[in-house]
Every structure is written in structure tokens, then in C-alpha cells.
Design a protein around this motif. Structure first.
Motif, mmCIF file in Angstrom:
data_model
loop_
_atom_site.group_PDB
_atom_site.id
_atom_site.type_symbol
_atom_site.label_atom_id
_atom_site.label_comp_id
_atom_site.label_asym_id
_atom_site.label_seq_id
_atom_site.Cartn_x
_atom_site.Cartn_y
_atom_site.Cartn_z
ATOM 1 N N ARG A 91 0.837 -1.197 0.000
ATOM 2 C CA ARG A 91 0.000 0.000 0.000
ATOM 3 C C ARG A 91 0.872 1.248 0.000
ATOM 4 O O ARG A 91 1.982 1.245 0.547
ATOM 5 C CB ARG A 91 -0.919 0.015 1.219
ATOM 6 N N ASP A 92 0.362 2.323 -0.610
ATOM 7 C CA ASP A 92 1.085 3.592 -0.553
ATOM 8 C C ASP A 92 1.304 3.983 0.900
ATOM 9 O O ASP A 92 0.401 3.876 1.735
ATOM 10 C CB ASP A 92 0.285 4.684 -1.266
ATOM 11 N N GLY A 93 2.519 4.413 1.204
ATOM 12 C CA GLY A 93 2.860 4.799 2.563
ATOM 13 C C GLY A 93 3.435 3.677 3.402
ATOM 14 O O GLY A 93 3.915 3.921 4.516
ATOM 15 N N ASP A 94 3.402 2.435 2.914
ATOM 16 C CA ASP A 94 3.954 1.308 3.667
ATOM 17 C C ASP A 94 5.478 1.412 3.771
ATOM 18 O O ASP A 94 6.146 2.008 2.910
ATOM 19 C CB ASP A 94 3.605 -0.018 2.981
ATOM 20 N N LEU A 111 8.324 -1.169 -7.603
ATOM 21 C CA LEU A 111 7.864 -0.169 -6.634
ATOM 22 C C LEU A 111 8.366 1.238 -6.938
ATOM 23 O O LEU A 111 7.931 2.195 -6.290
ATOM 24 C CB LEU A 111 8.321 -0.562 -5.220
ATOM 25 N N ARG A 114 6.354 4.722 -6.569
ATOM 26 C CA ARG A 114 5.327 4.617 -5.535
ATOM 27 C C ARG A 114 5.766 5.383 -4.276
ATOM 28 O O ARG A 114 6.942 5.366 -3.912
ATOM 29 C CB ARG A 114 5.091 3.144 -5.178
ATOM 30 N N PRO A 115 4.835 5.993 -3.539
ATOM 31 C CA PRO A 115 5.172 6.673 -2.279
ATOM 32 C C PRO A 115 5.302 5.665 -1.138
ATOM 33 O O PRO A 115 4.351 5.403 -0.392
ATOM 34 C CB PRO A 115 3.989 7.619 -2.070
ATOM 35 N N VAL A 116 6.493 5.092 -1.004
ATOM 36 C CA VAL A 116 6.747 4.067 0.003
ATOM 37 C C VAL A 116 8.045 4.400 0.731
ATOM 38 O O VAL A 116 8.846 5.220 0.283
ATOM 39 C CB VAL A 116 6.846 2.660 -0.636
ATOM 40 N N GLU A 134 9.544 10.755 -4.175
ATOM 41 C CA GLU A 134 8.303 10.213 -3.618
ATOM 42 C C GLU A 134 8.568 9.088 -2.611
ATOM 43 O O GLU A 134 7.655 8.673 -1.892
ATOM 44 C CB GLU A 134 7.389 9.698 -4.740
ATOM 45 N N ALA A 135 9.790 8.584 -2.554
ATOM 46 C CA ALA A 135 10.112 7.462 -1.678
ATOM 47 C C ALA A 135 11.143 7.879 -0.633
ATOM 48 O O ALA A 135 12.008 8.718 -0.890
ATOM 49 C CB ALA A 135 10.644 6.285 -2.492
#
Length: 263
Positions: A91-94, A111, A114-116, A134-135
Motif C-alpha cells: 500500500r502507498d505509505g507502507d 515499486l 510509488r510513495p513508500v 516520492e520514496a
């Protein structure tokens, strides 16, 4: 004590533990530090041990942990299918911990963008996220194994004492009815600590790993939460995996121990 006998004891200790400090070797064998250094230099020249700051690590005959580039092209389509499946469960933010295998490298690539938050001991994986806004990236340090660009050993393990992640996504060198295996003693020590950091332990492995046993035992299959494989597994391999406890996901299907899986 004969030189050959002493050196065999040094080799036995380092091979059994994966890494041994100079002080521990001096105390265990009851000789001077300069004598142990000469023994370690002897094995380092042979390529059996790798001298590190303050000790030595076991590398076997040089083939126990093949270079990353030598393994990256093997089963590439299968690894990419597994990676897409694994990434779809994030999930985003994980916060995700990735070890340094070729399949986890494909997960990392899936990935990107993605925002992770990524935690890794792999220089190739860290490189993918180092300049991504974003990461967030956390790099685990320690002794970097030269063939793979992966940090291993006591320093890496200590860095994880305060780390907690949603998923630890790990690769392995072999899976049998006995459990999971990898090709280096120091690597499995590091992976065991990674497993303790995670809410969910996910293992990603292509079908060629099933039925294969590697040098070092990691854990029983029942210890992990989720195993993601590719559609190339045989019915017999699938039955073996389903009978051993973890949720089984076959990439490209909706299988999780025979039931639909929804991330």
C-alpha cells in the motif's frame, strides 16, 4: 599445536559462524592476535575467508554466493511476474524491507514511482530509490559483500534493532519440505533479524528454487507468512508448499492456499 591443526580450528570456527571477530578467535584458540592475523591472511589469499575490519567472514570456495549479475537473467520473466504480484500487495505509505536477491531487485523496480519507505541492505536496490522524491530510503550498513553489493553481518544486524516494517520481502536460494535455505551463513543470520522486524514476512521465489537445498538453513516454511511463486510450479511442488503453512500466492492467479486473495 601444529600450524595445520590451528588453521583448521580457525577455519572451522569462521565457517560455522559465518563471521568471527579477531578477539573471539584469539580467545577460542589461545594464541596471539598476530598469529591469528597470519592465519586469516593465509585463508584470505586462498579465497576461503574474507578479512574484514576486526575479524573475518566465510566465503567458501567463492561459489557459495554467486555474483548478482550472474543470477539476474535467470528465470527473469518468472521473477518479474512474482515482483508485480508482490508490489501489488504494498500500500502507498507502507514501509518495506527488501533484502539483496535478484527477485527482490525486481520487486524494487516494480515499486519505483510509488510513495513508500524502503529499508534495504542492497546497494543496487538503494540506487533505484536514492534520488526518488516520492520514496524514503533507509540503507542498512555493514560489511558489503563484493559480489552482490549486499551488507551482511553483525553491524547490519545491530542496525535493525529499532527498525519496524509492514513487510519484509526476502529471497531464498532453495525451498524443500525441511524449510527455506540460502547460500551463505552470514546471509541467513541477517535475514533472520529482518524477519523479526516485520508485521508480515513475505518470501519471493521462482519455481526453480522449489526442491533445491542450499548451504545454510534459514527457517521452516511455517515461520513465514506468505510465499509468492510463479506459475511454473508443478502440482507436486504446489502441494508441498500448501501443506507447510504459509499463504501461497501463485503470480498471475488468484491463489492463496486455494482461496482468492485480496491485498
Amino acid at each position: 599445536m601444529l600450524v595445520e591443526e590451528r588453521r583448521q580450528r580457525v577455519l572451522d570456527l569462521v565457517s560455522r559462524r559465518g563471521f568471527v571477530s579477531l578477539l573471539d578467535l584469539v580467545q577460542a584458540i589461545n594464541v596471539s592476535a598476530s598469529t591469528i592475523r597470519r592465519d586469516l591472511d593465509h585463508f584470505h589469499r586462498q579465497g576461503v575467508l574474507k578479512r574484514t575490519h576486526g575479524g573475518a567472514m566465510y566465503v567458501g570456495d567463492g561459489s557459495s554466493l554467486p555474483a548478482l549479475e550472474d543470477r539476474s537473467a535467470e528465470q527473469l520473466d518468472e521473477k518479474q511476474a512474482i515482483a508485480r504480484e508482490a508490489a501489488s500487495r504494498v500500500r502507498d505509505g507502507d514501509t518495506i524491507l527488501l533484502d539483496g536477491g535478484t527477485t527482490t531487485l525486481e520487486v524494487a523496480r516494480a515499486l519505483v514511482g510509488r510513495p513508500v519507505q524502503i529499508v534495504t541492505n542492497s546497494l543496487p536496490i538503494a540506487h533505484l530509490f536514492a534520488n526518488r522524491r516520492e520514496a524514503d530510503l533507509v540503507m542498512l550498513g555493514g560489511y558489503v559483500y563484493p559480489k552482490t553489493g549486499v551488507a551482511l553481518g553483525p553491524l547490519t544486524v545491530r542496525m535493525m534493532e529499532d527498525v519496524h516494517v509492514h513487510q519484509a520481502i526476502l529471497s531464498v536460494g532453495g525451498i524443500t519440505a525441511k524449510g527455506l535455505f540460502n547460500s551463505n551463513l552470514l546471509l541467513v543470520e541477517t535475514e533472520r533479524r529482518m524477519m523479526r522486524c516485520a508485521d508480515e514476512v513475505v518470501v519471493v521465489a521462482d519455481h526453480s528454487k522449489v526442491g533445491r537445498q542450499a548451504l545454510a538453513f534459514l527457517c521452516e516454511l511455517s515461520v513465514i507468512d506468505t510465499l509468492i511463486v510463479d506459475a511454473g510450479i508443478t502440482p507436486e511442488q504446489r502441494q508441498l508448499l500448501e501443506d507447510r503453512g504459509p499463504r501461497l500466492i501463485v503470480a498471475g492467479t488468484q491463489s492463496a492456499n486455494g482461496q482468492g486473495f485480496h491485498p
